[in-house]
Design a protein around this motif. Structure first.
Motif, short mmCIF file in Angstrom:
data_model
loop_
_atom_site.label_atom_id
_atom_site.label_comp_id
_atom_site.label_asym_id
_atom_site.label_seq_id
_atom_site.Cartn_x
_atom_site.Cartn_y
_atom_site.Cartn_z
N LEU A 160 0.82 -1.22 0.00
CA LEU A 160 0.00 0.00 0.00
C LEU A 160 0.85 1.26 0.00
O LEU A 160 0.44 2.29 -0.52
CB LEU A 160 -0.94 0.00 1.21
N ASN A 161 2.04 1.24 0.59
CA ASN A 161 2.87 2.44 0.69
C ASN A 161 3.87 2.58 -0.45
O ASN A 161 4.60 3.57 -0.51
CB ASN A 161 3.62 2.46 2.02
N SER A 162 3.93 1.64 -1.37
CA SER A 162 4.86 1.75 -2.50
C SER A 162 4.24 2.64 -3.57
O SER A 162 3.02 2.82 -3.62
CB SER A 162 5.18 0.36 -3.05
N PRO A 163 5.08 3.18 -4.48
CA PRO A 163 4.52 4.01 -5.56
C PRO A 163 3.61 3.18 -6.45
O PRO A 163 3.84 2.00 -6.69
CB PRO A 163 5.76 4.47 -6.34
N CYS A 164 2.57 3.80 -6.93
CA CYS A 164 1.58 3.11 -7.75
C CYS A 164 2.18 2.75 -9.11
O CYS A 164 2.98 3.49 -9.67
CB CYS A 164 0.35 3.99 -7.94
N ARG A 165 1.76 1.60 -9.66
CA ARG A 165 2.28 1.12 -10.95
C ARG A 165 1.81 1.97 -12.12
O ARG A 165 2.40 1.94 -13.18
CB ARG A 165 1.81 -0.31 -11.19
#
Length: 188
Positions: A160-165
């Motif tokens: 959830l906290n990673s950059p969106c694809r």
């Protein structure tokens, strides 16, 4: 109060200054008061500028073929042309630093914001119109959809906290990972 001699001299001068006599001279003085042509009506624009407005009109008309959209599309094309004209007039002023140029640049920015607001409002109006059926436009699929990406289906779950694809620059939980309002649990 003017003396009789001054009145006679004024009358003699008035007889000599009759203005332009040739068609070319009359066309030249007809444009004396025009500085930049931003707010002139479409009929008074030169043929090159009219061609630019017509090109924009035809482009927008293909996107909005509804009969009730014609007037809004014409206004949109003219506002688009005027905004581009303001940008072109403002470009050389960025190199100047005198007070007159900065004042004029400020005025151009206000006009540009106004034309941009007009364009946004017209797009909202045009997008609120019902879209014609494909048979009315003659197209089988007016908006082509890209084929589904096979790698997206096989991608592992994302944190959830990673950059969106999708490349928006937002965290996944704030972009594509946000639950839809219907699937969200009710708040207690």
């Amino acid at each position: 109060m003017a003396t009789p001699a001054q009145l006679a001299a004024n009358a003699a001068n008035a007889r000599l200054s009759t203005g332009p006599r040739t068609d070319e001279g009359k066309q030249t003085v007809a444009r004396n008061a025009i500085r930049h042509g931003l707010f002139t009506c479409l009929e008074r624009l030169c043929s090159t500028d009219q061609a630019l407005v017509d090109y924009a009109y035809q482009s927008f008309r293909r996107a909005y073929p509804q009969p009730e959209a014609e007037l809004w599309v014409r206004e949109l094309a003219l506002a688009w042309f005027r905004r581009d004209r303001v940008r072109a007039l403002a470009a050389p002023l960025y190199a100047c630093d005198d007070a007159g140029s900065l004042s004029l640049l400020d005025r151009f920015h206000r006009w540009e914001r106004g034309f941009t607001r007009d364009i946004d409002k017209l797009f909202q109006l045009l997008n609120s119109l019902p879209q014609p059926a494909p048979a009315e436009t003659g197209e089988t699929n007016p908006i082509p959809t890209p084929p589904p990406d096979p790698s997206a289906a096989a991608a592992p779950p994302q944190s959830l906290n990673s950059p969106c694809r999708c490349g928006s620059g937002l965290k996944f939980k704030r972009c594509c990972g946000r639950p839809s309002p219907r699937s969200a649990p009710p708040r207690a």
